[in-house]
Design a protein around this motif. Structure first.
Motif, PDB file in Angstrom:
ATOM      1  N   VAL A   1       0.842  -1.210   0.000  1.00 41.66           N
ATOM      2  CA  VAL A   1       0.000   0.000   0.000  1.00 41.66           C
ATOM      3  C   VAL A   1       0.868   1.248   0.000  1.00 41.66           C
ATOM      4  O   VAL A   1       0.581   2.220  -0.709  1.00 41.66           O
ATOM      5  N   ILE A   2       1.936   1.235   0.784  1.00 36.89           N
ATOM      6  CA  ILE A   2       2.861   2.374   0.806  1.00 36.89           C
ATOM      7  C   ILE A   2       3.423   2.612  -0.598  1.00 36.89           C
ATOM      8  O   ILE A   2       3.469   3.754  -1.077  1.00 36.89           O
ATOM      9  N   GLU A   3       3.826   1.536  -1.271  1.00 37.07           N
ATOM     10  CA  GLU A   3       4.376   1.669  -2.626  1.00 37.07           C
ATOM     11  C   GLU A   3       3.338   2.245  -3.588  1.00 37.07           C
ATOM     12  O   GLU A   3       3.655   3.079  -4.433  1.00 37.07           O
ATOM     13  N   GLN A   4       2.079   1.821  -3.427  1.00 39.52           N
ATOM     14  CA  GLN A   4       1.029   2.325  -4.305  1.00 39.52           C
ATOM     15  C   GLN A   4       0.779   3.811  -4.054  1.00 39.52           C
ATOM     16  O   GLN A   4       0.634   4.599  -5.003  1.00 39.52           O
TER      17      GLN A   4
ATOM     18  N   ASP B   1      -8.844  -1.748  -1.759  1.00 40.23           N
ATOM     19  CA  ASP B   1      -9.379  -3.074  -1.394  1.00 40.23           C
ATOM     20  C   ASP B   1      -8.552  -3.711  -0.278  1.00 40.23           C
ATOM     21  O   ASP B   1      -8.159  -4.878  -0.358  1.00 40.23           O
ATOM     22  N   VAL B   2      -8.272  -2.926   0.753  1.00 40.65           N
ATOM     23  CA  VAL B   2      -7.566  -3.422   1.935  1.00 40.65           C
ATOM     24  C   VAL B   2      -8.295  -2.905   3.168  1.00 40.65           C
ATOM     25  O   VAL B   2      -9.208  -2.087   3.078  1.00 40.65           O
ATOM     26  N   GLY B   3      -7.877  -3.391   4.321  1.00 45.54           N
ATOM     27  CA  GLY B   3      -8.529  -2.998   5.556  1.00 45.54           C
ATOM     28  C   GLY B   3      -8.187  -1.576   5.985  1.00 45.54           C
ATOM     29  O   GLY B   3      -7.176  -0.993   5.581  1.00 45.54           O
ATOM     30  N   ARG B   4      -9.041  -1.032   6.844  1.00 47.33           N
ATOM     31  CA  ARG B   4      -8.863   0.323   7.345  1.00 47.33           C
ATOM     32  C   ARG B   4      -7.539   0.473   8.095  1.00 47.33           C
ATOM     33  O   ARG B   4      -6.825   1.464   7.920  1.00 47.33           O
ATOM     34  N   ASN B   5      -7.179  -0.514   8.918  1.00 51.17           N
ATOM     35  CA  ASN B   5      -5.926  -0.415   9.682  1.00 51.17           C
ATOM     36  C   ASN B   5      -4.706  -0.427   8.764  1.00 51.17           C
ATOM     37  O   ASN B   5      -3.700   0.242   9.051  1.00 51.17           O
ATOM     38  N   THR B   6      -4.788  -1.176   7.658  1.00 50.61           N
ATOM     39  CA  THR B   6      -3.672  -1.218   6.703  1.00 50.61           C
ATOM     40  C   THR B   6      -3.473   0.148   6.062  1.00 50.61           C
ATOM     41  O   THR B   6      -2.343   0.646   5.948  1.00 50.61           O
ATOM     42  N   VAL B   7      -4.576   0.763   5.646  1.00 52.17           N
ATOM     43  CA  VAL B   7      -4.498   2.101   5.051  1.00 52.17           C
ATOM     44  C   VAL B   7      -3.963   3.100   6.067  1.00 52.17           C
ATOM     45  O   VAL B   7      -3.075   3.919   5.768  1.00 52.17           O
ATOM     46  N   ARG B   8      -4.479   3.012   7.281  1.00 47.82           N
ATOM     47  CA  ARG B   8      -4.064   3.962   8.318  1.00 47.82           C
ATOM     48  C   ARG B   8      -2.567   3.845   8.603  1.00 47.82           C
ATOM     49  O   ARG B   8      -1.866   4.841   8.745  1.00 47.82           O
ATOM     50  N   GLU B   9      -2.067   2.615   8.653  1.00 39.36           N
ATOM     51  CA  GLU B   9      -0.646   2.403   8.931  1.00 39.36           C
ATOM     52  C   GLU B   9       0.223   2.899   7.783  1.00 39.36           C
ATOM     53  O   GLU B   9       1.286   3.496   8.008  1.00 39.36           O
ATOM     54  N   ALA B  10      -0.224   2.673   6.548  1.00 43.62           N
ATOM     55  CA  ALA B  10       0.547   3.136   5.391  1.00 43.62           C
ATOM     56  C   ALA B  10       0.596   4.654   5.334  1.00 43.62           C
ATOM     57  O   ALA B  10       1.661   5.250   5.099  1.00 43.62           O
ATOM     58  N   VAL B  11      -0.534   5.296   5.574  1.00 39.38           N
ATOM     59  CA  VAL B  11      -0.576   6.762   5.565  1.00 39.38           C
ATOM     60  C   VAL B  11       0.289   7.321   6.685  1.00 39.38           C
ATOM     61  O   VAL B  11       1.035   8.285   6.496  1.00 39.38           O
TER      62      VAL B  11
ATOM     63  N   LEU C   1       3.624  12.998   3.280  1.00 37.46           N
ATOM     64  CA  LEU C   1       2.268  13.455   3.578  1.00 37.46           C
ATOM     65  C   LEU C   1       2.274  14.299   4.845  1.00 37.46           C
ATOM     66  O   LEU C   1       3.158  14.184   5.686  1.00 37.46           O
ATOM     67  N   GLU C   2       1.249  15.126   4.975  1.00 39.63           N
ATOM     68  CA  GLU C   2       1.084  15.961   6.170  1.00 39.63           C
ATOM     69  C   GLU C   2      -0.360  15.850   6.642  1.00 39.63           C
ATOM     70  O   GLU C   2      -1.296  16.141   5.884  1.00 39.63           O
ATOM     71  N   ALA C   3      -0.556  15.409   7.874  1.00 39.70           N
ATOM     72  CA  ALA C   3      -1.893  15.305   8.457  1.00 39.70           C
ATOM     73  C   ALA C   3      -2.259  16.627   9.125  1.00 39.70           C
ATOM     74  O   ALA C   3      -1.501  17.133   9.954  1.00 39.70           O
ATOM     75  N   ARG C   4      -3.381  17.193   8.741  1.00 38.90           N
ATOM     76  CA  ARG C   4      -3.852  18.454   9.314  1.00 38.90           C
ATOM     77  C   ARG C   4      -5.096  18.189  10.139  1.00 38.90           C
ATOM     78  O   ARG C   4      -6.117  17.741   9.611  1.00 38.90           O
ATOM     79  N   GLN C   5      -5.000  18.453  11.413  1.00 35.77           N
ATOM     80  CA  GLN C   5      -6.074  18.137  12.345  1.00 35.77           C
ATOM     81  C   GLN C   5      -7.399  18.756  11.900  1.00 35.77           C
ATOM     82  O   GLN C   5      -7.499  19.951  11.663  1.00 35.77           O
ATOM     83  N   GLY C   6      -8.407  17.908  11.755  1.00 31.82           N
ATOM     84  CA  GLY C   6      -9.732  18.376  11.400  1.00 31.82           C
ATOM     85  C   GLY C   6      -9.901  18.740   9.939  1.00 31.82           C
ATOM     86  O   GLY C   6     -10.980  19.198   9.534  1.00 31.82           O
ATOM     87  N   ASP C   7      -8.870  18.543   9.121  1.00 32.80           N
ATOM     88  CA  ASP C   7      -8.951  18.949   7.723  1.00 32.80           C
ATOM     89  C   ASP C   7      -8.685  17.788   6.772  1.00 32.80           C
ATOM     90  O   ASP C   7      -9.320  17.660   5.734  1.00 32.80           O
TER      91      ASP C   7
END
Length: 243
Positions: free
Chosen positions: A15-18, A45-55, A64-70
């Motif tokens: 997922v990270i590579e994608q 087509d993967v689980g929520r935890n997999t996506v969350r860990e890759a992000v 990537l940059e996570a912006r609280q509430g945005d």
């Protein structure tokens, strides 16, 4: 600390590579907001935890940059860009201008030698947007237009590495330019319209020496402002910089 299950680790890595591919190929350009987590789960087509860990992994590397509430935004287009931006976040404004002087000197010179008619149109359009923003008193738009102008100069140099370096400098350049614009200085020093127009005129005339000289001169004013010194202090000559 327990090791991750090998199959799960492999899936996260895939997922990270994608996600990296979507960024590097421009489908998710720098500055854009990536799809929300539920949509990524559906698309990949993967689980929520997999996506969350890759992000989370890409946030950690700086892509990537996570912006609280945005949401989550693309911060850099490559690992190299992410590393550069991490370093630039610790740079002083004056340091940024000194780096600019090194890059923009050669960018202006190469642009004068290699520019196309399309490059000239892009430069003139960026210059006009810069001036319009200043006249409107829109400082944020002015800063964005100024950065766009100098990116257009770098693009006109037709050197992919130089253009990529300048692209990665953009966020830090905005901060450094804002520091100069906010100084209690005469408008011509803060605006520098004539200096920027002179760079374009020299590029259009294919006069590499003059383009380089004007590129250095307008930065000398900004660096003098940041140092709190006389803005008429001359910058080193072109020949001295090449030595």
């Amino acid at each position: 600390m327990p090791l991750r299950n090998a199959a799960r680790a492999s899936l996260v890595d895939l997922v990270i590579e994608q996600l990296e591919r979507l960024i590097s190929e421009g489908e998710w350009p720098v500055g854009s907001k990536i799809p929300a987590e539920p949509l990524l789960v559906e698309q990949l087509d993967v689980g929520r935890n997999t996506v969350r860990e890759a992000v989370r992994a890409l946030v950690h590397t700086g892509l990537l940059e996570a912006r609280q509430g945005d949401g989550t935004y693309v911060r850099a287009s490559s690992d190299f860009g992410a590393a550069v931006q991490r370093r630039l976040r610790r740079a002083a404004d004056l340091e940024m201008y000194e780096v600019r002087a090194a890059l923009e000197r050669d960018a202006a010179r190469y642009a004068a030698q290699r520019r196309t008619e399309d490059d000239l149109r892009a430069l003139r359009a960026a210059l006009a947007r810069r001036d319009d923003a200043w006249r409107a008193g829109d400082v944020a738009a002015f800063v964005d237009a100024d950065v766009s102008f100098h990116r257009a100069v770098a693009a006109a140099a037709h050197n992919a590495v130089l253009a990529e370096l300048y692209e990665h400098l953009s966020d830090a350049l905005r901060s450094a330019l804002r520091a100069v614009v906010d100084q209690p200085l005469p408008d011509p020093v803060r605006h520098q319209f004539d200096a920027h127009a002179a760079i374009v005129d020299a590029i259009e005339a294919r006069d590499a020496d003059t383009a380089e000289r004007h590129a250095l001169a307008h930065l000398a004013e900004a660096m003098a402002a940041l140092r709190g010194t006389d803005t008429d202090q001359p910058i080193d000559s072109t020949e001295e910089h090449r030595a």
